[in-house]
Design a protein around this motif. Structure first.
Motif, PDB file in Angstrom:
ATOM      1  N   ILE A 275     -46.177  16.419   5.584  1.00 39.82           N
ATOM      2  CA  ILE A 275     -47.531  15.842   5.529  1.00 39.82           C
ATOM      3  C   ILE A 275     -48.523  16.760   4.826  1.00 39.82           C
ATOM      4  O   ILE A 275     -49.721  16.477   4.788  1.00 39.82           O
ATOM      5  N   SER A 278     -51.019  15.364   2.134  1.00 35.91           N
ATOM      6  CA  SER A 278     -52.114  14.511   2.614  1.00 35.91           C
ATOM      7  C   SER A 278     -53.022  15.231   3.600  1.00 35.91           C
ATOM      8  O   SER A 278     -54.243  15.040   3.593  1.00 35.91           O
ATOM      9  N   GLU A 307     -56.079  19.856  -5.938  1.00 38.15           N
ATOM     10  CA  GLU A 307     -57.247  19.148  -5.406  1.00 38.15           C
ATOM     11  C   GLU A 307     -58.550  19.887  -5.726  1.00 38.15           C
ATOM     12  O   GLU A 307     -59.611  19.546  -5.178  1.00 38.15           O
TER      13      GLU A 307
END
Length: 427
Positions: A275, A278, A307
């Motif tokens: 995960i 995310s 990001e």
């Protein structure tokens, strides 16, 4: 040897002798009388808030002039919440059951006499601490309620505040008819006083250091008296693959930023690989909004860079560093087992947390992490005597003998055996 050094040694030895005498009397004082003194102290703190602020302002000004870090300056400040916390802590301790005399076990010998194991005070406890002046009150009331005499040696950065608080403790004892030598504050910051204190094993039964690793290592290496301690608060948060990301973000941010200069603040963040793509950007952005510097391993850095979230490379040294500041190290792991292995290798056995919706993973973590306090979906900031219902704490132990975790009233007691018979003799 200089006259000044001789005088310091003489003062400390006298304090210790007086404390031992007071401890023998205090061990048999009723719960009612101890509570009366503790509640009177709470009243005196309320009545003297302005004078305490004045003394604390002297310490804050001196600390700022000396260039003390912002985190340490924050620890030193006696603000409204900390004053209220001392008062509430005193009232909570007064309301708690008295551990002294509690029957722990009883055995009926085949020859008819009874052997009862009962809780008793340790005796004289020396507390050596830095910065936080509220420790003066916390330690005084916990030792008093548990029937122990205490010798308090605060740091030079809080000397004026500590002296004022110790005077209120002495006044509370005097006004309620308890031995005023049951709580004593060493009236000098000279290192010679500490060196002397640590060698008085005939009068002092236990030493508890509270402060940075340097202080704790010095005490541990130089004391001839048993020491209860923790060196570091290297606390890790693990975001499992079954974690709720919003919950994880709140817990991680709280653990790291609520009060970054304390031992139960989060220092490492582990995220399950499945995960990470995310979850990590969401958590990282929330941390950056709070001004946290991110130190990431290669896998975490790749996600953060994609990001546009600023970070720096984590080093091997970072995983075992107690930052006490707005810095966190981040690593991607493949499983609960890897997270546990990381914590057991790099952690300090203080407080560690798993964030997950999977009870099996949580149980595995809670059982497998070798720390004094382990959490499932709760911020590590709760490792605290007040939060654990202990009223206050005298410290957090990461040792494995006698006491572990937040040390409250029961942890400040030992035990003895009372044997009662009717003339039995051993054949």
């Amino acid at each position: 040897m200089s006259t000044d050094l001789q005088e310091i040694e003489s003062v400390v030895k006298t304090i210790a002798v007086d404390a031992r005498e007071a401890s023998l009397a205090l061990a048999n004082v009723s719960t009612e009388k101890k509570n009366k003194a503790i509640l009177r102290l709470a009243e005196l703190i309320e009545e003297n808030v302005e004078s305490l602020r004045t003394e604390n302002a002297k310490d804050l000004a001196a600390a700022e002039n000396s260039g003390i870090s912002g985190a340490m300056l924050n620890r030193l400040q006696l603000n409204d919440s900390r004053i209220a916390g001392m008062i509430e802590g005193a009232r909570q301790v007064a309301a708690l059951p008295d551990p002294v005399g509690e029957s722990l076990d009883i055995y009926k010998h085949p020859q008819g006499f009874t052997i009862e194991k009962v809780r008793v005070p340790i005796g004289v406890i020396g507390i050596i601490y830095e910065s936080r002046p509220n420790v003066t009150v916390d330690c005084a009331i916990l030792c008093l309620k548990s029937g122990n005499a205490s010798i308090l040696r605060g740091g030079k950065e809080a000397f004026h505040t500590n002296t004022a608080l110790a005077a209120l403790v002495s006044r509370a004892l005097d006004e309620t008819g308890l031995p005023t030598k049951a709580v004593q504050f060493i009236p000098t910051t000279d290192r010679a006083a500490l060196n002397t204190l640590l060698k008085l094993q005939d009068q002092i039964q236990c030493i508890i250091p509270r402060g940075g690793e340097g202080l704790i290592r010095f005490v541990s290496e130089n004391s001839t008296i048993p020491v209860i301690k923790h060196y570091d608060g290297i606390c890790t948060l693990f975001v499992d693959q079954a974690a709720d990301i919003d919950m994880a973000t709140k817990i991680v941010v709280n653990s790291k930023t609520h009060y970054p200069s304390v031992c139960n603040a989060g220092e490492n963040l582990l995220v399950d690989r499945s995960i990470a793509a995310s979850a990590l950007p969401v958590i990282a952005k929330a941390l950056k909004e709070k001004g946290v510097e991110l130190r990431a391993d290669a896998d975490a850095k790749a996600i953060l860079v994609s990001e546009d979230i600023p970070c720096v490379d984590a080093t091997e040294e970072d995983w075992g560093t107690e930052y006490l500041d707005l810095i966190i190290s981040i690593k991607i792991v493949d499983s609960v087992e890897e997270a546990m292995g990381f914590i057991n290798h790099y952690g300090s056995s203080h407080s560690d947390c798993i964030i997950t919706g999977n009870p099996e993973a949580a149980t595995q973590f809670l059982n497998g992490v070798d720390s004094s306090t382990v959490y499932w979906n709760v911020s590590t900031r709760f490792t605290d005597g007040f939060e654990f219902g202990l009223g206050a704490e005298i410290g957090i132990s990461t040792d494995r003998l006698h006491a572990r975790g937040p040390m409250g009233l029961r942890e400040l007691c030992s035990y003895k055996y009372k044997v009662v018979g009717e003339g039995q003799i051993k054949a």
